[in-house]
Each structure stands twice: as C-alpha cells, then as structure tokens.
Design an enzyme around this catalytic site. Structure first.
Site, PDB file in Angstrom:
ATOM      1  CB  SER A 555      -1.541 -10.650  -5.641  1.00  0.00           C
ATOM      2  OG  SER A 555      -2.849 -10.484  -7.217  1.00  0.00           O
ATOM      3  CG  HIS A 670      -4.590  -5.912  -5.128  1.00  0.00           C
ATOM      4  ND1 HIS A 670      -4.738  -6.921  -4.927  1.00  0.00           N
ATOM      5  CD2 HIS A 670      -3.288  -6.084  -6.194  1.00  0.00           C
ATOM      6  CE1 HIS A 670      -4.558  -7.964  -5.563  1.00  0.00           C
ATOM      7  NE2 HIS A 670      -3.765  -7.531  -6.495  1.00  0.00           N
TER       8      HIS A 670
END
Length: 695
Positions: A555, A670
């Site tokens: 991320s 995610h």
C-alpha cells in the site's frame, strides 16, 4: 478507512540536484490498464500471472514453502480472537475445511477452556453456494446490549464495498424484509431494534469525490430505503459522513461525524432531533466515555493561558464542555520517545497503551470522585501489547495480547485493578526461535534525525555482508510498526537463513503525530530518506550488502519501496511492492485516492505536483537506468488502491526493458488475498522470489 517517487539517482548529491526541477509528465499510454475488468486488461494480467507463476513455482524451494504455509495458515492451533455480543463471544474462523469461513460463538467460560464448545452461526461457504455469490466475510455489528440482531456485511471478492443484511441470532437466519443494503461503501449502525443510521450510495451525487458516502439518514424498519429521513449531508469534497450511537446506560448519545480530510473532522451530537457541534479542534479525535469527553490531540491546542501539547490525551466532563467549560485533565503527555498507541474502554476504566522507543506499556485510569486515578499495569516490558475490552459497558475484564518477533502471540484475560491474568490461548511455535536474536539500532537520516529499526537474525550470523536480508517499511498515515510474531516470515524467511528488518521511519506513528507530520506532503522525501538511511546502516554494519539486500512494503509501503528503488537502485537486489500506489499524478482520481490528499497533496495543484512529481515512481523510472529485480503484487478486487498502479508500472518497466514480475490475485481486496489458501500462494511466491534473488 484508514491507508507511493523520484528520479533514478545514484547518490544523495544527485538527488539534491534533481530537486531543482520537476520532470514533466508525458501522455500516459497505459491508461487502458486502469479498466479493472476490461477484457484487454485482464488478458494482459493473465499473461503476466502465468509468467510469474511459471518461474517462481518451478523453483526448488517453492513446493515446500507453499505446503508449509498452507499448513500454518490453516492450523487449528491458531488463536481464535473473539468479540463479545450479549452472552456470547464470537469468532470468525477459516481453515482448510472452511475456506470462506464460519462465524461462530461460544460462552466466555467455554472460551477459557482448551477446547471451546463452538456453535456455527453463519457458514459463509454454504451461504456463497446457496446465493451463487463470491462472498467474503466483512464483519458484523450487533445491537447492544443483548446482541440479538446483527447487521452482517458481505463483500464480493473481498473489496471494501459490501452488502448489509440483518441477521436474527435466535432464529439463525437472515431477517425476511429486514434491513438490507445493496453493495456499496458505507453501511449502517444501530439506533434501536427498529431504527438504524445508514450511510450508503443513495444515487447520483450522494458519494464524495473519495468514493465514500456523504449523506447520513435515519431508516425505520418496514419503510423503503428511499423514504429514510435525512440527518446530515457533508460536502462532495469531504472524505465521508457517518453516524453512531453510544449505548452506555445513562449516557446514551447519538453522534454524527463529518470527515473533512483523512486527519480533520467535525463532530455533532444529536439532541431532540437537532445537531449540535462538539467544539473540538478539527484535527483531534474525540469520543465519549460515560460522562467524559476524551480528546486525542494531533496539534498543540491553546485553551486560555494553557497550551496542551500535540500527542496529548485529555479528558473533561462532556456536558460541561458543551456548555463552554474547558477544565481538562491530561491523561497522557508525550515525550521525545513516548507516544500514545491506543486506548481501551472498560466499564469503569481507561486502559492507555503507551509506546516508548517502540515498546508498549499499559496504564490504568479510573475516574473516581471527579478525579482520574492512575495505576501502572504490571505487563510484559518487551514486545508489543494489545488490549481490548471484553464488554466496554458491562465488564471490567479485558483481553491482553503479548507478542514479539520470536515469541508466539499469547492471549490473556485481565481484570481492571488486578495484575493477575488468566492465560487463554497461545499460538504454537511454528518455527524454532532459539537460534535467533532481536536487536534495535538507530540509523542517521539525511537531515541528522535518528531513525530506529529492529533486526531479527541468527545469533551466530557472521557480519560479512553476505546475509540475505529483507527490509520492511511503511512510513505513512500515523501507522506504527511494532514487533510481532509472524509464523509466515519465520518459517519462509528466517528459517531459510534470512535476516528480517523492520524500519520505524517518519510518516509512521511510532513517536506520535510529530513523527507522522514530519513526512507529510512536501516533506514526504524524509520518509524515503529514512528508509534509505536504514539500508545504508545495514550495509555499513555488514549485516548485509546490496547484492543480498531486498526491500518490501504494501500500500503506502508499496510506494515507499517504489521510491527507494527509483532513487537508490544501487542499494538493493530485490524489491517486493504489494498493492502499491505508484502513479502519484492520478492517485487521487482512482477509487479512494482522493481521501489521501491530506497525506500526499493535490497533484492537480502545479505547486504540489512540483514536489510529488519528484518521487512518483511511475514518473521516475527510465530505460537507461539499471534497477533491482521487482515483484509487483496486487488484487483485481482491490477497491481501495487501484490495481492500475501496479499494472501500469509493470507495463512501463517491461517496455523499457527491465526485468520485473507481476502477480495479480483475482480476489482479496486491499489485503491481496481472500482466504488462507490465497494467502499461502501469495506469500510462497513472494518469499520464493526473495530467496532466489538474495541467497
């Protein structure tokens, strides 16, 4: 809601010179890869997935690592962490039999036994089969105090968007004609058995530019969603709007929050149908604990003649504060090495988790006769501590987790006012930790700031620069990286002869808001400088050398390693960039990206693009430079960080002639993986790549 780089430079002097002028951004020829489910884009993904798997799965180490990780991740000896609703504690569990998972429950007394008597509440595998849907569990919110009804969230493939369905725990069934929301970001929260707050996609114009709900409504049972009554409407440029109720008896309050940016918000209390603003600083977190208002400060706050410091925790009477009173008690004051790591609320106490030099300690605070009483909790001094209430309203018991790099996580049951605690569960040792040691060092960053980092390595390792080493970092969003036990890293890396390094760089929260804010927006380069400084310090100490040093992050950490790779490719021989941000010119136009402008800045502003462009990895990778080999991983179903970031970076680097690998999981959101088997696949590919490159 809470979660990328500069020209290729071979030295710090070159970096300083490059900052004089931002590179121009050419026309993006890979925009077609942003079409998440486009046929051409998916065909491109399939081709690169096949190439990565063909190479990595053919390696001699892969089969054993993959098999071992599946065993670890599906082990029935893992700790089943629980939350309490009414008379039961609930746990969501996945293993080889329950691939999608089961939501199950038992009593607290049964949970304390070695083999609890679990009863299944929802079997997600069976539900997915019955519904013909690719359901991934996304959590449940149950009505207080008895928890007889729950709002269950289910995601298709693991993304942040989810459907909400009301569930009757006594009937073991979803409620016919109950509260139900179609797939969207947002959700619902209970007001009473027949009323909920709802913030969801109500149609055109109801979502913010960040892709989150900006409208909160009150929805009555039996009424169409379209007839729900408007409670609050945030602005389109805000991040989101939400609402919740505090169910503490005698202190029931309903709150609305306007999340302006990632770090600023307005808070309102609803009284007799009217919203009254809680006059807190915009960048402070605020919540009520019985009759008290608790504030966590991100900036210094001057109140009259008193200035309360950034990073402090304050408390005051809520009603008095709303009437204009400003008599605060400081519950926690930061220091250069000490910061607030979290707060847990029990029936009569606050458990304050402090972080001092990236080590936790607990303090118990009780509000008695108008004063706060403080008691240090006798908890383990080494490693990381996590604390959560069993039931914040009705119990003074709490769960305490203790972990470090080499000690399997242990779960205890504690009691306010008593340092004795009961051992509940302990994770088994998935790898032999006896040969290893943990040391903490400091690296000196470019501007002279000392940056701490942890090194996990064999006690008998030779300092000859030949140890295969993985350096992990994040450095953003005030997230603190603390020591923790990872069976995956222990078995797939340490046990294979590797060294693991965790860097506590600026941008994180290890030393409070100041540590985070030191790397915001135009100061972002400091996070990259810190990470590079740790790499250089490892090399200087002869822990490793560029030939044997790899970096990994996900991320915002994927952005971090992308920046480090483009700025100092000479320092590394392997890079793993997971679910990364990489195209910093378009990040705010992709999915939830606009919500992070408080962290990175606005690339549409020429002045801000001037500094963003200097580190945006996608704009600073060139054909005439030599880069370490890279493995990019992402997920088709990641609806937070767009998979287009990784796709486009790979396409550009491959066209330039660089040797990169790419793996995109078709599920997982995610997190990159939707179940244990997918986790095992992802990590086996990752560590096989690192071993191939660094051994």
């Amino acid at each position: 809601m809470k979660k990328v780089v500069t020209g290729v430079l071979l030295g710090l002097a070159a970096l300083a010179g490059a900052r004089a002028q931002a590179p121009s951004a050419p026309v993006d020829k890979y925009l077609w890869l942003e079409d998440v489910d486009g046929a051409e884009a998916l065909a491109w993904v399939a081709e690169r997935n096949a190439a990565a798997r063909k190479e990595l799965e053919a390696g001699a180490r892969f089969p054993a690592i993959h098999a071992r990780l599946k065993t670890i991740l599906n082990s029935k000896e893992r700790i089943p962490f629980v939350t309490m609703h009414g008379d039961y504690v609930y746990n969501f569990w996945r293993d080889a039999t329950h691939v999608r998972g089961i939501w199950r429950r038992t009593t607290l007394a049964s949970f304390q036994k070695p083999d609890p008597a679990w009863e299944t509440v929802i079997d997600v595998d069976q539900l997915a089969k019955d519904d013909g849907e690719n359901w991934v569990w996304a959590g449940a919110s149950c009505l207080k105090p008895n928890g007889e009804r729950c709002l269950v969230s289910l995601s298709r493939g693991g993304g942040d968007a989810h459907v909400v369905r009301e569930y009757d725990l006594a009937a073991r069934a979803f409620v016919k004609d109950g509260f139900m929301l179609p797939e969207a970001k947002g959700g619902a929260s209970w007001i009473d058995r027949d009323t909920v707050f709802v913030n969801t996609d109500f149609g055109a114009g109801s979502m913010t530019s960040s892709g989150y709900p900006r409208i909160v409504k009150e929805w009555k049972r039996g009424a169409p969603l379209a007839d729900a009554r408007l409670v609050y409407e945030a602005r389109a440029g805000d991040l989101a709007a939400s609402a919740w109720k505090d169910f503490t008896p005698g202190h029931e309050n309903e709150f609305i929050e306007r999340q302006i940016t990632f770090y600023t918000s307005e808070m309102f209390v609803r009284e007799a149908g009217q919203l009254v603003r809680v006059p807190k600083p915009d960048d402070a977190n605020a919540y009520t604990v019985r009759d008290q208002l608790v504030l966590e400060l991100r900036s210094d706050w001057q109140v009259g003649a008193v200035t309360y410091p950034q990073g402090a925790l304050l408390a005051t009477g809520f009603k008095d504060f709303m009437k204009g009173g400003r008599a605060f008690e400081v519950l926690f004051a930061p220091s250069p090495t000490r910061s607030l790591d979290g707060v847990a609320v029990t029936r009569s106490a606050l458990l304050v988790n402090e972080l001092d030099k990236v080590r936790n300690r607990l303090v118990e605070l009780r509000h008695v006769d108008g004063k706060w009483q403080r008691r240090a909790v006798d908890a383990p001094a080494m490693g990381a501590l996590g604390v959560s209430a069993v039931d914040a309203v009705s119990s003074d018991q709490y769960f305490l987790t203790v972990t470090d790099f080499l000690t399997p996580t242990t779960l205890y049951l504690g009691q306010v006012g008593d340092d004795r605690r009961a051992l509940l569960k302990s994770m088994p040792s998935f790898f032999d930790a006896k040969p290893y040691t943990v040391r903490q060092f400091d690296a000196t960053s470019k501007d002279g700031v000392k940056v701490p980092y942890f090194v996990v390595m064999r006690k008998d390792a030779k300092m000859n620069g030949k140890n295969p080493t993985v350096l992990y970092g994040y450095g953003g969003f005030e997230v603190s990286l603390k020591p923790s036990y990872s069976a995956v890293a222990g078995d797939a890396w340490l046990a294979q002869g590797g060294v693991y390094v965790l860097a506590n760089i600026r941008g994180g929260g290890e030393f409070g808001p100041r540590w985070h804010q030191a790397a915001l927006k135009d100061q972002r380069q400091r996070a990259f400088d810190d990470f590079i400084a740790v790499a250089q310090d490892l090399i200087k100490r002869k822990v490793t050398s560029p030939r044997h040093l790899g970096i990994m992050g996900g991320s915002n950490g994927g952005l971090l390693v992308g920046a480090a790779m483009t700025q100092r490719p000479d320092l590394f021989n392997a890079v793993v960039s997971q679910v990364p941000l990489l195209d910093m010119q378009r990040y705010h136009k992709l999915l939830a990206g606009a919500s992070w402008m408080g962290e990175y800045g606005d690339p549409d502003d020429p002045a801000q693009w001037g500094y963003i462009s200097r580190y945006s990895p996608y704009h600073n990778v060139f054909s005439d430079k030599r880069y370490p080999r890279v493995l990019f991983t992402t997920s088709t179903r990641d609806d937070r960080v767009h998979p287009g970031h990784a796709r486009k970076m790979v396409a550009k680097m491959q066209e330039q002639g660089h040797d990169v690998l790419y793996w995109e999981n078709t599920e997982g959101g995610h997190a990159g993986a939707a179940n244990n088997d997918q986790q095992a696949q992802m990590w086996a590919l990752t560590y096989s790549f690192l071993l191939n490159q660094l051994k």
